[in-house]
Design a protein around this motif. Structure first.
Motif, PDB file in Angstrom:
ATOM      1  N   LEU A   1       0.826  -1.207   0.000  1.00 12.73           N
ATOM      2  CA  LEU A   1       0.000   0.000   0.000  1.00 12.73           C
ATOM      3  C   LEU A   1       0.863   1.261   0.000  1.00 12.73           C
ATOM      4  O   LEU A   1       0.694   2.146  -0.856  1.00 12.73           O
ATOM      5  N   VAL A   2       1.785   1.347   0.944  1.00 10.64           N
ATOM      6  CA  VAL A   2       2.660   2.519   1.017  1.00 10.64           C
ATOM      7  C   VAL A   2       3.557   2.594  -0.224  1.00 10.64           C
ATOM      8  O   VAL A   2       3.747   3.666  -0.811  1.00 10.64           O
ATOM      9  N   GLY A   3       4.089   1.425  -0.612  1.00  8.70           N
ATOM     10  CA  GLY A   3       4.971   1.407  -1.780  1.00  8.70           C
ATOM     11  C   GLY A   3       4.267   1.838  -3.053  1.00  8.70           C
ATOM     12  O   GLY A   3       4.827   2.608  -3.859  1.00  8.70           O
ATOM     13  N   SER A   4       3.035   1.370  -3.253  1.00  9.60           N
ATOM     14  CA  SER A   4       2.305   1.735  -4.471  1.00  9.60           C
ATOM     15  C   SER A   4       1.957   3.222  -4.486  1.00  9.60           C
ATOM     16  O   SER A   4       2.033   3.880  -5.538  1.00  9.60           O
ATOM     17  N   ILE A   5       1.564   3.760  -3.329  1.00  3.98           N
ATOM     18  CA  ILE A   5       1.238   5.191  -3.283  1.00  3.98           C
ATOM     19  C   ILE A   5       2.480   6.029  -3.564  1.00  3.98           C
ATOM     20  O   ILE A   5       2.429   7.010  -4.326  1.00  3.98           O
ATOM     21  N   LEU A   6       3.620   5.641  -2.967  1.00  7.49           N
ATOM     22  CA  LEU A   6       4.866   6.354  -3.271  1.00  7.49           C
ATOM     23  C   LEU A   6       5.199   6.262  -4.755  1.00  7.49           C
ATOM     24  O   LEU A   6       5.615   7.246  -5.383  1.00  7.49           O
TER      25      LEU A   6
ATOM     26  N   ARG B   1      -0.951  11.602  -9.786  1.00  8.86           N
ATOM     27  CA  ARG B   1      -1.494  12.209  -8.572  1.00  8.86           C
ATOM     28  C   ARG B   1      -2.969  12.578  -8.708  1.00  8.86           C
ATOM     29  O   ARG B   1      -3.611  12.902  -7.718  1.00  8.86           O
ATOM     30  N   GLU B   2      -3.501  12.526  -9.927  1.00 15.15           N
ATOM     31  CA  GLU B   2      -4.884  12.960 -10.149  1.00 15.15           C
ATOM     32  C   GLU B   2      -5.872  11.809 -10.208  1.00 15.15           C
ATOM     33  O   GLU B   2      -7.043  12.016 -10.468  1.00 15.15           O
TER      34      GLU B   2
ATOM     35  N   ASN C   1      -8.100   8.373  -8.848  1.00 13.35           N
ATOM     36  CA  ASN C   1      -8.933   8.118  -7.677  1.00 13.35           C
ATOM     37  C   ASN C   1      -8.198   7.142  -6.748  1.00 13.35           C
ATOM     38  O   ASN C   1      -8.109   5.950  -7.022  1.00 13.35           O
ATOM     39  N   PHE C   2      -7.689   7.650  -5.618  1.00 19.38           N
ATOM     40  CA  PHE C   2      -6.890   6.800  -4.733  1.00 19.38           C
ATOM     41  C   PHE C   2      -7.758   5.814  -3.949  1.00 19.38           C
ATOM     42  O   PHE C   2      -7.236   4.843  -3.398  1.00 19.38           O
ATOM     43  N   PHE C   3      -9.062   6.034  -3.869  1.00 22.78           N
ATOM     44  CA  PHE C   3      -9.941   5.024  -3.266  1.00 22.78           C
ATOM     45  C   PHE C   3     -10.018   3.793  -4.174  1.00 22.78           C
ATOM     46  O   PHE C   3     -10.057   2.657  -3.705  1.00 22.78           O
ATOM     47  N   HIS C   4     -10.029   4.020  -5.490  1.00 18.61           N
ATOM     48  CA  HIS C   4      -9.959   2.900  -6.432  1.00 18.61           C
ATOM     49  C   HIS C   4      -8.641   2.146  -6.262  1.00 18.61           C
ATOM     50  O   HIS C   4      -8.595   0.911  -6.284  1.00 18.61           O
ATOM     51  N   VAL C   5      -7.570   2.918  -6.111  1.00 20.54           N
ATOM     52  CA  VAL C   5      -6.255   2.304  -5.918  1.00 20.54           C
ATOM     53  C   VAL C   5      -6.250   1.439  -4.663  1.00 20.54           C
ATOM     54  O   VAL C   5      -5.742   0.299  -4.665  1.00 20.54           O
ATOM     55  N   LEU C   6      -6.834   1.970  -3.587  1.00 23.00           N
ATOM     56  CA  LEU C   6      -6.866   1.241  -2.312  1.00 23.00           C
ATOM     57  C   LEU C   6      -7.568  -0.106  -2.471  1.00 23.00           C
ATOM     58  O   LEU C   6      -7.080  -1.139  -2.005  1.00 23.00           O
ATOM     59  N   VAL C   7      -8.705  -0.107  -3.160  1.00 26.61           N
ATOM     60  CA  VAL C   7      -9.461  -1.358  -3.346  1.00 26.61           C
ATOM     61  C   VAL C   7      -8.639  -2.375  -4.128  1.00 26.61           C
ATOM     62  O   VAL C   7      -8.524  -3.547  -3.733  1.00 26.61           O
ATOM     63  N   MET C   8      -8.026  -1.940  -5.227  1.00 26.91           N
ATOM     64  CA  MET C   8      -7.276  -2.874  -6.068  1.00 26.91           C
ATOM     65  C   MET C   8      -6.044  -3.403  -5.341  1.00 26.91           C
ATOM     66  O   MET C   8      -5.679  -4.578  -5.488  1.00 26.91           O
TER      67      MET C   8
ATOM     68  N   VAL D   1      -7.799   2.285 -13.441  1.00 28.23           N
ATOM     69  CA  VAL D   1      -7.522   3.298 -12.417  1.00 28.23           C
ATOM     70  C   VAL D   1      -6.496   4.315 -12.917  1.00 28.23           C
ATOM     71  O   VAL D   1      -6.682   5.526 -12.787  1.00 28.23           O
ATOM     72  N   LEU D   2      -5.408   3.813 -13.499  1.00 25.74           N
ATOM     73  CA  LEU D   2      -4.332   4.703 -13.941  1.00 25.74           C
ATOM     74  C   LEU D   2      -4.759   5.605 -15.100  1.00 25.74           C
ATOM     75  O   LEU D   2      -4.266   6.724 -15.241  1.00 25.74           O
ATOM     76  N   SER D   3      -5.644   5.091 -15.953  1.00 22.89           N
ATOM     77  CA  SER D   3      -6.098   5.897 -17.077  1.00 22.89           C
ATOM     78  C   SER D   3      -7.245   6.830 -16.692  1.00 22.89           C
ATOM     79  O   SER D   3      -7.657   7.667 -17.500  1.00 22.89           O
ATOM     80  N   GLY D   4      -7.771   6.680 -15.485  1.00 21.86           N
ATOM     81  CA  GLY D   4      -8.859   7.536 -15.029  1.00 21.86           C
ATOM     82  C   GLY D   4     -10.182   7.234 -15.693  1.00 21.86           C
ATOM     83  O   GLY D   4     -11.108   8.058 -15.642  1.00 21.86           O
ATOM     84  N   ARG D   5     -10.327   6.038 -16.289  1.00 25.85           N
ATOM     85  CA  ARG D   5     -11.549   5.690 -17.007  1.00 25.85           C
ATOM     86  C   ARG D   5     -12.456   4.750 -16.219  1.00 25.85           C
ATOM     87  O   ARG D   5     -13.557   4.449 -16.648  1.00 25.85           O
ATOM     88  N   GLY D   6     -11.980   4.257 -15.075  1.00 26.03           N
ATOM     89  CA  GLY D   6     -12.747   3.260 -14.345  1.00 26.03           C
ATOM     90  C   GLY D   6     -13.831   3.864 -13.460  1.00 26.03           C
ATOM     91  O   GLY D   6     -13.599   4.862 -12.776  1.00 26.03           O
TER      92      GLY D   6
END
Length: 334
Positions: free
Chosen positions: A205-210, A218-219, A221-228, A297-302
């Motif tokens: 979790l920390v590593g992926s956010i870094l 940085r733009e 959705n980090f809640f999507h990131v958290l779930v994945m 998530v990374l493309s911002g389309r999800g």
């Protein structure tokens, strides 16, 4: 109960910091982020290289630098030697009567030669970008595909490293006989597993956010990131426990964890390179669905529905794996 879980987690953190291998694993996401930033091309970067005589035509050099990588060399012999090298660099050289000619090795892709021809013609007729009669309309996807792929792969890779830390910590505890002592402590088996699993979640979790922050995502959705990230850690944690229980040597445990790299890179290659009719071959691999979810998530389309669908599939496959591995984990901790 929760306090005991955190005590186990904090002990693993302190043990990991003292161990070189696990300390290295902890900083790997930062290293990944720096490497990706250095080597991934920008969305507007060009791969076409042009060689010119140094100081021969400064205006031409300035013009070409807008559209290609320009390399200046001091003599015609140096340019000929440079063009003969294995990369696809092409030279524009002055000929007789002020006419320029293009010098190529002969094995360059046709599109590179055509591109350089067009640039030479546009420069000759002084055609600028503002002279175009076309408007540019796009879908707003300004993220380089290669950079997105590398970040996505690094995120999944980081989740495996979290499982590897669990395996290494369990091997060390076996060497110190602290697993046997656990049965005499007030910590339940569930509490022990939960405490051991925490580092397998926190590190990815920390590593992926870094990693995302360093690489400029940085733009999203980090809640999507958290779930994945949470669902992608389940398989790594389970395999980390199995490898830790079944190995008495740190290097063997780390080596066996590398077996997860095969389905990881295989599923990514399948998703990126194979036709749709072959995708069904990878449906059983949780990393395949994690990769697809991370890509959205990374493309911002999800949307939330998309993310929950992919996360649900990963959780379902992980549940099946848990039912298979749980008896072995329980027996190994007895």
């Amino acid at each position: 109960m929760i306090r005991k879980i955190f005590v186990i987690f904090w002990r693993d953190v302190k043990t990991s910091v003292r161990n070189f291998i696990t300390l290295y694993i902890l900083v790997v996401p930062i290293i990944f982020g720096i490497i990706i930033n250095v080597f991934s091309p920008g969305i507007n970067d060009t791969t076409v290289e042009i060689a010119l005589l140094e100081g021969e035509n400064i205006e031409q050099s300035t013009y070409l630098k807008q559209f290609a990588k320009v390399e200046h060399l001091e003599s015609l012999e140096a340019i000929e030697e440079r063009v003969r090298k294995r990369d696809n660099i092409v030279a524009i050289l002055p000929g007789d009567s002020g006419v320029y000619y293009i010098l190529a090795q002969g094995n360059e892709p046709e599109y590179v030669i055509d591109y350089v021809k067009n640039l030479a013609a546009f420069e000759h007729f002084d055609i600028r970008v503002e002279d175009t009669m076309a408007d540019i309309r796009d879908y707003g996807r300004d993220i380089p595909p290669l950079k997105k792929l590398m970040v996505n792969t690094a995120m999944i890779f980081t989740s495996i490293l979290g499982g590897m830390i669990i395996a290494l910590n369990i091997v060390e505890e076996k060497a110190d006989n602290t697993i046997s002592a656990m049965h005499l402590s007030p910590v339940s088996r569930v509490g022990y597993i939960a405490g051991k699993s925490m580092i397998g979640v926190v590190v990815p979790l920390v590593g992926s956010i870094l990693l995302l922050v360093i690489t400029g995502f940085r733009e999203i959705n980090f809640f999507h990131v958290l779930v994945m990230i949470l669902v992608s850690c389940i398989i790594s944690i389970l395999v980390g426990f199995i490898e830790g229980i079944n190995n008495d040597d740190v290097m063997n445990a780390a080596g066996n964890m590398k077996l997860l790299f095969l389905p990881l890179f295989g599923s990514i290659a399948g998703e990126e390179l194979l036709a749709d009719k072959w995708q069904v071959l990878f449906y059983w691999i949780p990393f395949y669905w994690t990769y697809k979810g991370n890509d959205l998530v990374l493309s911002g389309r999800g949307t939330w529905m998309d993310i929950l669908t992919y996360a649900g599939i990963v959780a379902g496959i992980s549940g099946v794996v848990f039912l298979v591995l749980a008896p072995r984990i329980r027996k190994g901790l007895e």
